[in-house]
Structure formats: C-alpha cells, structure tokens
Design a protein around this motif. Structure first.
Motif, PDB file in Angstrom:
ATOM      1  N   GLN A 311       0.817  -1.219   0.000  1.00 10.25           N
ATOM      2  CA  GLN A 311       0.000   0.000   0.000  1.00 10.25           C
ATOM      3  C   GLN A 311       0.850   1.268   0.000  1.00 10.25           C
ATOM      4  O   GLN A 311       0.364   2.328  -0.350  1.00 10.25           O
ATOM      5  N   VAL A 312       2.096   1.165   0.448  1.00  9.54           N
ATOM      6  CA  VAL A 312       2.957   2.357   0.403  1.00  9.54           C
ATOM      7  C   VAL A 312       4.072   2.056  -0.601  1.00  9.54           C
ATOM      8  O   VAL A 312       4.979   1.284  -0.328  1.00  9.54           O
ATOM      9  N   SER A 313       3.963   2.638  -1.787  1.00 11.13           N
ATOM     10  CA  SER A 313       4.856   2.308  -2.896  1.00 11.13           C
ATOM     11  C   SER A 313       6.078   3.207  -2.846  1.00 11.13           C
ATOM     12  O   SER A 313       6.056   4.346  -3.317  1.00 11.13           O
ATOM     13  N   SER A 314       7.149   2.666  -2.313  1.00 14.69           N
ATOM     14  CA  SER A 314       8.348   3.451  -2.017  1.00 14.69           C
ATOM     15  C   SER A 314       8.785   4.375  -3.163  1.00 14.69           C
ATOM     16  O   SER A 314       9.024   5.565  -2.967  1.00 14.69           O
ATOM     17  N   ASN A 315       8.874   3.827  -4.372  1.00 13.58           N
ATOM     18  CA  ASN A 315       9.427   4.632  -5.477  1.00 13.58           C
ATOM     19  C   ASN A 315       8.477   5.662  -6.055  1.00 13.58           C
ATOM     20  O   ASN A 315       8.875   6.446  -6.917  1.00 13.58           O
ATOM     21  N   PHE A 316       7.219   5.659  -5.614  1.00 13.53           N
ATOM     22  CA  PHE A 316       6.314   6.698  -6.105  1.00 13.53           C
ATOM     23  C   PHE A 316       6.860   8.064  -5.688  1.00 13.53           C
ATOM     24  O   PHE A 316       6.640   9.064  -6.361  1.00 13.53           O
ATOM     25  N   GLU A 317       7.625   8.059  -4.590  1.00 11.46           N
ATOM     26  CA  GLU A 317       8.278   9.308  -4.154  1.00 11.46           C
ATOM     27  C   GLU A 317       9.173   9.860  -5.264  1.00 11.46           C
ATOM     28  O   GLU A 317       9.261  11.072  -5.461  1.00 11.46           O
ATOM     29  N   ARG A 318       9.867   8.959  -5.978  1.00 14.74           N
ATOM     30  CA  ARG A 318      10.744   9.431  -7.065  1.00 14.74           C
ATOM     31  C   ARG A 318       9.912  10.040  -8.198  1.00 14.74           C
ATOM     32  O   ARG A 318      10.277  11.070  -8.777  1.00 14.74           O
ATOM     33  N   ALA A 319       8.772   9.410  -8.516  1.00 17.12           N
ATOM     34  CA  ALA A 319       7.918   9.961  -9.587  1.00 17.12           C
ATOM     35  C   ALA A 319       7.346  11.306  -9.155  1.00 17.12           C
ATOM     36  O   ALA A 319       7.246  12.239  -9.962  1.00 17.12           O
ATOM     37  N   LEU A 320       6.987  11.414  -7.871  1.00 15.90           N
ATOM     38  CA  LEU A 320       6.435  12.683  -7.373  1.00 15.90           C
ATOM     39  C   LEU A 320       7.492  13.791  -7.449  1.00 15.90           C
ATOM     40  O   LEU A 320       7.174  14.944  -7.732  1.00 15.90           O
ATOM     41  N   TYR A 321       8.752  13.425  -7.199  1.00 14.31           N
ATOM     42  CA  TYR A 321       9.830  14.415  -7.260  1.00 14.31           C
ATOM     43  C   TYR A 321       9.838  15.098  -8.636  1.00 14.31           C
ATOM     44  O   TYR A 321       9.911  16.326  -8.733  1.00 14.31           O
ATOM     45  N   TYR A 322       9.720  14.308  -9.694  1.00 12.46           N
ATOM     46  CA  TYR A 322       9.709  14.906 -11.034  1.00 12.46           C
ATOM     47  C   TYR A 322       8.382  15.614 -11.302  1.00 12.46           C
ATOM     48  O   TYR A 322       8.356  16.692 -11.903  1.00 12.46           O
ATOM     49  N   ALA A 323       7.271  15.000 -10.843  1.00 11.41           N
ATOM     50  CA  ALA A 323       5.953  15.616 -11.105  1.00 11.41           C
ATOM     51  C   ALA A 323       5.828  16.967 -10.400  1.00 11.41           C
ATOM     52  O   ALA A 323       5.102  17.846 -10.858  1.00 11.41           O
ATOM     53  N   TYR A 324       6.517  17.133  -9.278  1.00 14.82           N
ATOM     54  CA  TYR A 324       6.483  18.400  -8.539  1.00 14.82           C
ATOM     55  C   TYR A 324       7.670  19.302  -8.924  1.00 14.82           C
ATOM     56  O   TYR A 324       8.125  20.124  -8.123  1.00 14.82           O
ATOM     57  N   GLY A 325       8.186  19.118 -10.129  1.00 18.39           N
ATOM     58  CA  GLY A 325       9.193  20.034 -10.661  1.00 18.39           C
ATOM     59  C   GLY A 325      10.521  19.960  -9.925  1.00 18.39           C
ATOM     60  O   GLY A 325      11.207  20.977  -9.790  1.00 18.39           O
ATOM     61  N   GLU A 326      10.904  18.774  -9.448  1.00 12.04           N
ATOM     62  CA  GLU A 326      12.200  18.538  -8.779  1.00 12.04           C
ATOM     63  C   GLU A 326      12.332  19.436  -7.553  1.00 12.04           C
ATOM     64  O   GLU A 326      13.411  19.959  -7.251  1.00 12.04           O
ATOM     65  N   GLU A 327      11.250  19.574  -6.818  1.00 10.19           N
ATOM     66  CA  GLU A 327      11.200  20.431  -5.643  1.00 10.19           C
ATOM     67  C   GLU A 327      11.202  19.549  -4.386  1.00 10.19           C
ATOM     68  O   GLU A 327      10.158  18.995  -3.992  1.00 10.19           O
TER      69      GLU A 327
END
Ligand SMILES: Cc1ncc(COP(=O)(O)O)c(C=O)c1O
Ligand SMILES: N[C@@H](CCOP(=O)(O)O)C(=O)O
Length: 462
Positions: A311-327
């Motif tokens: 339920q907690v997908s560790s690497n989604f954090e990496r996708a969010l990093y790019y989706a949030y403009g590397e912020e």
C-alpha cells in the motif's frame, strides 16, 4: 555523475556512495542529478547486441565515475552468466501486438535477479576496494528477499537480514529464503504485512546510531542501482520491436513502483515509450491515485499475487519528485502527510504524471481468469502478477503501438494460484527440484522495531 535526494536535504554522492548508502539521510531516495540521454543513433545501434552489451551501454553513463570500463564489463558478465536463457530477457508474442517480456530466467525465477545479481557483484568489488563491510537489511513481499539472499550468500563482507510478512509469501518464496545454509544470511518472519517490514527498514535507516553502528546498507529499490539495472530490459525489448523508429508501450505489474519507475527513466533517456501502464491487484493505491483520488493508504488485503500486496509504494516518491518540478521541499511535505494517512496530488503534478502513466486494476477473479484464458489462447502459463499485467494491458493496448507486458515471475513460484486457475501444476526447474526437502532456518519476530534491531545486532558477524 552526482546523486541527489528526493527531499533535497542530504549530501550529494557518487554512484558508488549512493549505492552503499541506501536511504538518503534526510529520509529521501537518491536519484541521478541529471538523466543521461541516448541519441536515436545510439539506441538504434543496440538492436541485435547481446544483453550484456546493451546493459553496459545503457548503464555506463550512470556509473562511469565509480567503476573502470573493463571492471564494469566484467561485473555485468558475471551477473548474468547464471541465467537459464541465452537472451536473458526473451520476448514472446501473445497476440498481434501484445508481447510478454520474460524476466524470470534468473537464479530465483523473478525479475529481481536482473538487479540483485548485478548489485551483488557491484557491492563485492566496491567493498573489497574499500576494505569495508556492511549489514544489508531488506524488506520483501517474497521476491526481493529470495533474490538478495541468493546474490549475497556466502560473502564475507556482508551480513543480510531479510524481513518478510509471516504467512503472506508463497511456500516457494519462503523456502528460497529459509533454506540457504550460509551463515551470513538471515530470514526473519515478521508478524505484520510488507508495509510494516518496509517501514521498519526505513526507520532503521533514520535511526543514525543504529545505521552507523551496523554500517547499514539497503538492496530494496530504495537503492538506485536496483532501478538502474532494470532500465536495461526496457531498451533491449523496445529495440527488438523496432525502437527508436517505432514507439512501444509497456504494462508493468506494480507494487513498490520500482520496475515501472525504471521504465520512466528509460523514457527520459530517449527511448520512445508511448505509455507506461501501472497494473495493480486489489491493493490498488497507485491506480486510485492515478485515477485522481489522492494517495491514501488502505488496509493491505492478501491476494493471489502476494508480491504486489503493497500500500505504500516506495518509489512513487521518485515519480512525485519529477511531477512536482524537482522540488525536494514539496516531496518532504507530502511524505510527512503520508505518515498520517495520505495526501492529495496537486493538479499540475497529476497532469505531469498522466502525461506518462496510465493505470488499471485486476480483481482476484480477473487475475485467475486471465491465467486460464492466456493458457487457452496463447499456450503461455503465467504467474498471477503477470496475469494482472496482461489483464490491464489488454484494456490499454492500441492497434498502432506494440504493448509489452512484463512477465515478472515464473509460474512455479506461485503453484497454488496457478493450479487453481488453470488446473496445471507448474514444475520448478530441475536445479530446484529438491526445494521442498531442504531444511528451513527462520526466526519468527514481532513487528517491533526495537526487537528487530536487537536481533540484527546480536547476529552480525563482526
Ligand atoms: C513478481 C512480482 N511482480 C511485480 C512486482 C512489483 O514490482 P515493483 O515493486 O517494482 O512495482 C513484484 C515486487 O516488487 C514482484 O515480486
Ligand atoms: N515485491 C517486492 C517488494 C519489495 O520491492 P523492492 O523492489 O523495493 O525491493 C518483493 O518481492 O519483495
């Protein structure tokens, strides 16, 4: 190449340092500061090359400051020499424009071997050069653990502790983890689910006294080297279907988002991938999120595809990093909100994710029905995770673009589900035929961070 944290507050590291470090000290995940791009000519030149040569050309720009060219070529050769198939990752046609990428010809019969066999070799070379040793602690829903134990067993410079959810892995997966006799590998059956195991690993990294005391290292997809090794088969399969002159799409059975994130890296490197389709089982946080419902944790329900009961997908954090403009600050804020249940994804970030990813879900009934229909229509016996992928891929494929579904494990790792669905018992390869006779060594342990840390401290070799 420097590596940076998704949360922006940890030191920048080289490839080798990031690989040996695991989780960044700000709790984030390491990523290359820039993603190298291959030209169309460089991609076209990969067609027809042996898998090992493609692996070298794809990964070299990421690792070049840390390993010498010949050293890295030797590492790759040793990593894949034990695979049962000459092509390493063969492609099979299911129907007119749907292909299966078989990733289960490695020693433990799942896609994890592609990365774990490589990083076993990388760790060995790096630790020998440094005269150092590490304690690897990993969380598994079944396949990472067996691949890690196989890759690191018997190595002097490494102790390995694998946490798996008691009663929630298949018998083959459990035996792959509990039967190796080597004294440096330890299987711990935790009274909890995979998310509890993964949370414990991350908590250990965030406990700096413990982390530094045992020289903690990680081989989950926390480790970017894991993701990198998985980028290679996106290239090898796409060029065999005509890339870069022809676009392809991929459907990836997904749990911790590592394998599909490797596809995202391949796309950013210039591989013409039209769509990356996330396929989940009934533990569908990623499908719900990509459908616009926010990223909110639910209860993990055991399924016939147990490796994806996450339920907690560790690497989604990496996708969010790019989706949030590397912020990094935005990512750190979201991860804080996740601790209390979840978060909504901003409109801009959702648009960025949807430019690349589609998603779908397979119920238990649909998964079993797909195993049966795939056997009937295409004469392929597939594992339940692959079946989740096939079902979702069929809903997303178009007539124009070939769809490649990742076949992530061998059906023999999940014989009960496969037999229930198809009536066929998938045999283990002959080299593993005595798996059920070997004696097991496992420690049952409470879902208690302190107890797990004490156990590890008491069992490391030096
Ligand atoms: C057989 C199998 N399929 C699919 C997955 C999902 O892969 P990922 O966690 O990289 O999304 C896993 C576990 O990771 C797995 O073991
Ligand atoms: N399905 C995995 C879960 C761990 O994922 P990882 O890619 O982060 O190691 C497993 O089989 O253990």
């Amino acid at each position: 190449m420097k590596y940076i944290s998704t949360r922006g507050q940890a030191p920048e590291l080289s490839f080798e340092e990031a690989m040996l470090t695991g989780l960044a000290r700000d709790g984030g995940l390491y990523l290359p500061a820039e993603i190298p791009v291959l030209s169309n000519d460089e991609i076209a030149a990969l067609a027809g090359l042996p898998y090992e040569e493609i692996a070298f050309r794809v990964m070299w720009p990421f690792v070049s400051g840390s390993f010498a060219e010949d050293e890295f070529k030797g590492i790759i050769a040793r990593a894949y020499e034990g695979f049962d198939h000459a092509a390493r990752a063969p492609l099979k046609q299911l129907n007119e424009n749907h292909f299966l990428l078989e990733l289960f010809h490695g020693p433990t019969l799942a896609f994890k071997d592609f990365a774990m066999q490589l990083i076993g070799q990388l760790f060995q070379v790096a630790l020998q050069r440094r005269g150092d040793r590490v304690t690897i602690v990993g969380a598994t829903s079944g396949d990472t653990g067996s691949a890690a134990i196989e890759a690191f067993r018997g190595l002097d410079a490494v102790d390995v502790f694998i946490l798996f959810p008691h009663g929630r892995v298949s018998e083959v997966q459990r035996r792959q983890m509990t039967t190796p006799a080597d004294g440096n590998v330890h299987a711990l059956a935790v009274d909890g689910d995979f998310d509890d195991c993964q949370a414990a690993v991350k908590d250990m990294f965030n406990d700096f006294d413990f982390r530094d005391g045992v020289r903690l290292a990680g081989v989950n997809s926390i480790n970017f080297a894991r993701v990198l090794a998985q980028v290679v088969y996106y290239f090898s399969s796409a060029v065999s279907l005509g890339a870069p002159h022809r676009k392809v799409s991929f459907t990836v059975p997904t749990g911790n988002f590592g394998d599909i994130f490797a596809g995202y890296i391949a796309k950013r490197m210039g591989l013409p991938i039209e769509r990356l389709v996330v396929a989940t089982n009934q533990n569908d946080i990623l499908h719900r999120c990509l459908s616009g419902d926010g990223y909110y944790k639910g209860e993990t329900i055991p399924s016939v595809s147990p490796s994806m009961d996450i339920q907690v997908s560790s690497n989604f954090e990496r996708a969010l990093y790019y989706a949030y403009g590397e912020e990094g600050r935005a990512v750190a804020q979201l991860m804080d909100e996740l601790k209390s249940g979840g978060f909504d994804v901003s409109q801009g970030a959702m648009e960025a994710l949807r430019e690349v990813f589609d998603s779908g879900r397979a119920s238990e009934e649909e998964t079993l029905a797909t195993i049966k229909s795939t056997l009937a229509r295409s004469a392929e016996l597939v594992c339940p995770h692959t079946a989740v992928g096939i079902k979702v891929a069929e809903e997303h494929r178009s007539a124009e673009t070939p769809m490649i579904t990742l076949a992530t494990a061998h059906p023999a790792k999940f014989p009960a589900a496969v037999e229930q669905a198809s009536g066929v018992h998938p045999p283990l390869p002959p080299r593993m035929s005595d798996l059920y006779e070997r004696s097991e060594r496992v420690t049952r342990i409470a879902n208690d961070l302190g107890a797990i840390q004490e156990h590890i401290k008491g069992h490391i070799s030096a």
